[in-house]
Enzyme design. Structure first.
Site, mmCIF file in Angstrom:
data_model
loop_
_atom_site.group_PDB
_atom_site.id
_atom_site.type_symbol
_atom_site.label_atom_id
_atom_site.label_comp_id
_atom_site.label_asym_id
_atom_site.label_seq_id
_atom_site.Cartn_x
_atom_site.Cartn_y
_atom_site.Cartn_z
ATOM 1 N N LYS A 166 21.950 -9.904 15.091
ATOM 2 C CA LYS A 166 22.485 -8.957 16.064
ATOM 3 C C LYS A 166 22.442 -9.625 17.428
ATOM 4 O O LYS A 166 21.399 -10.119 17.854
ATOM 5 C CB LYS A 166 21.668 -7.662 16.063
ATOM 6 C CG LYS A 166 21.951 -6.784 14.854
ATOM 7 C CD LYS A 166 21.232 -5.452 14.954
ATOM 8 C CE LYS A 166 21.650 -4.500 13.849
ATOM 9 N NZ LYS A 166 23.020 -3.992 14.015
ATOM 10 N N LYS A 202 28.673 2.235 5.678
ATOM 11 C CA LYS A 202 27.380 2.900 5.685
ATOM 12 C C LYS A 202 27.617 4.355 5.282
ATOM 13 O O LYS A 202 28.220 5.116 6.045
ATOM 14 C CB LYS A 202 26.747 2.838 7.072
ATOM 15 C CG LYS A 202 26.469 1.438 7.610
ATOM 16 C CD LYS A 202 25.875 1.536 9.017
ATOM 17 C CE LYS A 202 25.397 0.186 9.536
ATOM 18 N NZ LYS A 202 26.524 -0.703 9.887
#
Length: 345
Positions: free
Chosen positions: A152, A260
């Site tokens: 990230k 997700k």
């Protein structure tokens, strides 16, 4: 069938702060729903876990809305996926609970993964932090045997992030370690291409959401011109109607979509995303969204159900290790694969 649904709130604590471009998470609110069949005495469990500032259903009165929806589910003895489209995290939790009620134990889908016969390859996730922290976390993932590492980026200085990425590539070529990046919308439209061109020399597999969502024209242009394949994540949030999904995929046409269930329409909505992407030659993978192990168990079983037993693309299913007070589930990580203890009858 006569139903009673119980709801309990849990506050989970991260082992270490989880940094994103939107801020830092120290704790995690989740709601566990238990669907009880009063006639048979059997029950099924699911997890409803919206992410603050990200989920389309992360509303101030979440628990009360969940209770209201569960009362309707009790009355009508089931869930209506269409009516629950605005509440994907609630839909996912209830889908999980009903499948678990039907299949028993911790089974959501009966697959070779659930039977303990195969593992699912996963990426090693390196959270945002200081340069020193990120370097240490990268080393931990590499030493643990991960062959795909996801970083990230966007929280520290870009040059420092470039140095970390260069350090990995200097030691490990792309055929040894696959590198994925997640910008969480952290690049501006003006400098996105410049950064992507600089990153491309390090053989990056893909980068998620380089710019903020809801900028379809700019995102489509980036997807056409980027030297790094683009994956959409946040862009899919709130796009729950079939025609809108079709329009988004046709307009932007990314290389990948990342799904997700808590964010992207529950399991039924994600299955539709996968099918529509396949029709357009767009690849996909599934990842969790910081759920506890109840949600992670369901997402892992859903992944094996959707993609079959011969999954080769690493999935994002390792976040259950982030919490100090998780719920026990029959999930283990060995090397770079997630395994499930034998659950089927």
């Amino acid at each position: 069938m006569s139903l009673r649904i119980d709801i309990s709130h849990r506050l989970a604590h991260f082992k270490r702060p989880a940094g994103t471009s939107r801020g830092i998470y120290f704790t995690r609110d989740t709601w566990i729903v238990t669907v009880n069949d009063k006639e048979t005495g059997q029950s099924g469990v699911g997890e409803c876990a919206p992410l603050p500032d990200l989920s389309c259903d992360a509303i101030p009165d979440y628990e009360q809305r969940l209770r209201d929806i569960c009362r309707l589910v009790e009355i009508y003895n089931g869930i209506d996926s269409q009516l629950l489209q605005p509440y994907p995290s609630m839909l996912f939790g209830l889908e999980t609970a009903f499948l678990n009620l039907r299949n028993g134990r911790n089974v959501i889908f009966d697959t070779p993964f659930t039977r303990g016969e195969v593992g699912i390859p996963i990426n090693g996730l390196v959270w945002m932090g200081t340069a020193v922290e990120m370097k240490r976390r990268v080393e931990e993932k590499l030493n643990a045997g991960y062959r795909c590492v996801k970083l990230k980026i966007g929280a520290i200085d870009f040059e420092e992030e470039m140095a970390i990425i260069k350090g990995i590539r200097d030691r490990f070529p792309a055929d040894v370690i696959q590198l994925r990046l997640d910008a969480n919308g952290g690049f501006s439209v003006e400098d996105a291409m410049r950064k992507l061109e600089r990153l491309a020399k390090y053989d990056i597999h893909s980068i998620e959401q380089p710019i903020r969502q809801r900028q379809w024209k700019h995102m489509a242009e980036i997807c056409r011109n980027s030297p790094i394949p683009i994956a959409l994540d946040e862009e899919l949030i709130g796009v729950n109607i079939t025609d809108w999904k079709r329009l988004l995929l046709d307009e932007i046409h990314p290389a990948y979509i990342i799904l997700k269930p808590s964010l992207h329409g529950g399991m039924s909505g994600c299955e539709e995303w996968v099918a529509m992407a396949r029709e357009r030659g767009i690849k996909s993978w599934v990842t969790s969204a910081l759920e506890l192990n109840v949600g992670l168990n369901a997402i892992a079983q859903f992944t094996a159900h959707v993609y079959g037993s011969s999954i080769t693309m690493p999935q994002g299913l390792g976040t259950g290790l982030l919490f100090t007070d998780n719920i026990p589930m029959p999930l283990t990580i060995c090397g770079d694969k997630l395994y499930c203890s034998h659950l089927s009858h």
